[in-house]
Design an enzyme around this catalytic site. Structure first.
Site, short mmCIF file in Angstrom:
data_model
loop_
_atom_site.label_atom_id
_atom_site.label_comp_id
_atom_site.label_asym_id
_atom_site.label_seq_id
_atom_site.Cartn_x
_atom_site.Cartn_y
_atom_site.Cartn_z
N GLY A 48 0.84 -1.19 0.00
CA GLY A 48 0.00 0.00 0.00
C GLY A 48 0.87 1.24 0.00
O GLY A 48 2.06 1.16 0.36
N GLN A 53 3.32 9.90 1.24
CA GLN A 53 4.61 9.18 1.26
C GLN A 53 5.48 9.53 0.06
O GLN A 53 6.69 9.25 0.08
CB GLN A 53 4.40 7.67 1.35
CG GLN A 53 3.79 7.24 2.69
CD GLN A 53 3.60 5.74 2.76
OE1 GLN A 53 2.60 5.22 2.27
NE2 GLN A 53 4.54 5.04 3.36
N CYS A 96 6.29 -0.23 7.52
CA CYS A 96 5.94 0.97 6.73
C CYS A 96 7.15 1.37 5.90
O CYS A 96 8.26 1.43 6.42
CB CYS A 96 5.53 2.11 7.66
SG CYS A 96 5.05 3.61 6.78
N LEU A 97 6.91 1.67 4.63
CA LEU A 97 8.00 2.08 3.74
C LEU A 97 8.63 3.39 4.22
O LEU A 97 9.78 3.66 3.88
CB LEU A 97 7.47 2.23 2.31
CG LEU A 97 7.01 0.92 1.66
CD1 LEU A 97 6.27 1.21 0.35
CD2 LEU A 97 8.17 -0.02 1.43
N HIS A 138 -4.03 1.45 8.02
CA HIS A 138 -2.65 1.95 8.04
C HIS A 138 -2.51 3.12 7.05
O HIS A 138 -1.95 4.16 7.39
CB HIS A 138 -1.70 0.79 7.69
CG HIS A 138 -0.26 1.16 7.50
ND1 HIS A 138 0.74 0.70 8.32
CD2 HIS A 138 0.37 1.94 6.58
CE1 HIS A 138 1.91 1.19 7.91
NE2 HIS A 138 1.70 1.94 6.85
N GLU A 139 -3.05 2.94 5.84
CA GLU A 139 -2.95 3.99 4.81
C GLU A 139 -3.78 5.22 5.18
O GLU A 139 -3.35 6.35 4.97
CB GLU A 139 -3.37 3.47 3.44
CG GLU A 139 -2.61 2.26 2.91
CD GLU A 139 -1.11 2.39 2.98
OE1 GLU A 139 -0.60 3.52 3.01
OE2 GLU A 139 -0.45 1.33 3.02
N HIS A 142 -2.03 7.50 7.44
CA HIS A 142 -1.08 8.39 6.75
C HIS A 142 -1.76 9.68 6.30
O HIS A 142 -1.16 10.76 6.33
CB HIS A 142 -0.49 7.70 5.52
CG HIS A 142 0.67 6.79 5.78
ND1 HIS A 142 1.85 7.21 6.34
CD2 HIS A 142 0.84 5.47 5.53
CE1 HIS A 142 2.70 6.19 6.42
NE2 HIS A 142 2.11 5.11 5.94
O1 GNR Z 1 4.17 -2.58 2.40
C1 GNR Z 1 3.61 -2.45 3.48
N1 GNR Z 1 3.34 -3.54 4.24
C2 GNR Z 1 2.53 -3.50 5.37
C3 GNR Z 1 2.56 -4.60 6.22
C4 GNR Z 1 1.76 -4.64 7.34
C5 GNR Z 1 0.92 -3.58 7.60
C6 GNR Z 1 0.89 -2.47 6.78
C7 GNR Z 1 1.69 -2.44 5.66
S1 GNR Z 1 1.63 -1.07 4.60
C8 GNR Z 1 3.26 -1.10 3.97
C9 GNR Z 1 3.47 -0.02 2.92
C10 GNR Z 1 3.28 1.33 3.57
O2 GNR Z 1 4.08 1.86 4.31
N2 GNR Z 1 2.13 1.93 3.34
O3 GNR Z 1 1.86 3.11 3.92
NI NI Z 2 3.00 3.18 5.76
#
Ligand code: GNR
Ligand code: NI
Length: 173
Positions: A48, A53, A96-97, A138-139, A142
């Site tokens: 995601g 980001q 998270c990236l 999670h997204e 952000h």
């Molecule tokens: O790639 C991603 N893997 C992930 C794994 C567990 C819970 C959430 C994520 S999202 C993350 C990519 C990212 O940072 N999205 O904002």
């Molecule tokens: Ni993230």
């Protein structure tokens, strides 16, 4: 399509903490952004990505939860809203990236009902569960300047940021 730079907490925390603004119209410019975000996400790789980001403070998310050999299934979420969240919660080991190499367990509602605009601008309502529920929450965090480490204790959060900073210094040296 263009791969854009993914912002990370050690150098871009102030940007990542911004609250993103609603998108006014799903037009070709926005679709170009979504295409770039998807390519950036696949390249990382991640499941995601929120527009902030890549430094764009707009309420846009891309996602692909297809595993390994499966055909890609890109998903696009513009101005997403949570209409309902289950009382029941579930833990998941998140990453998270924007917080590279850090993984920790976060507890969130197990199921959510969503409303958003898709790639073509049409409104969609659907229910998410499992990894889809984890990822969309999670997204959407952000979009409000919230990172998964903000759900951890202050000690764990400070340690996570220190670790990312140290890794970035080692990388630069
Ligand atoms: O790639 C991603 N893997 C992930 C794994 C567990 C819970 C959430 C994520 S999202 C993350 C990519 C990212 O940072 N999205 O904002
Ligand atoms: Ni993230």
């Amino acid at each position: 399509m263009t791969i854009r730079r993914i912002l990370t907490v050690e150098s871009d925390l102030a940007t990542l903490k911004q609250v993103s603004a609603p998108v006014a119209a799903v037009d070709d410019d926005l679709r170009r952004l979504m295409d770039d975000m998807l390519e950036t996400m696949y390249d990382a790789p991640g499941i995601g990505l929120a527009a902030i980001q890549v430094g764009v403070p707009q309420r846009v998310i891309v996602m692909d939860l297809a595993k390994g050999e499966d055909a890609p299934t890109p998903r696009y979420f513009v101005n997403p809203e949570i209409l309902w969240a289950s009382e029941e919660t579930a833990p998941y080991e998140e990453g998270c990236l924007s917080v590279p190499e850090i993984y920790d367990e976060v507890e969130r509602p197990a199921r959510v009902r969503l409303r958003y605009l898709g790639y073509d601008g049409a409104q969609v309502e659907e229910e998410a569960e499992g990894i889809f529920a984890v990822c969309i929450q999670h997204e959407m965090d952000h979009l409000d300047g919230v990172l998964f480490i903000d759900h951890l204790s202050r000690l764990k959060r400070d340690r996570a940021i220190a670790k990312v900073k140290k890794a970035a210094r080692a990388e630069a040296a």
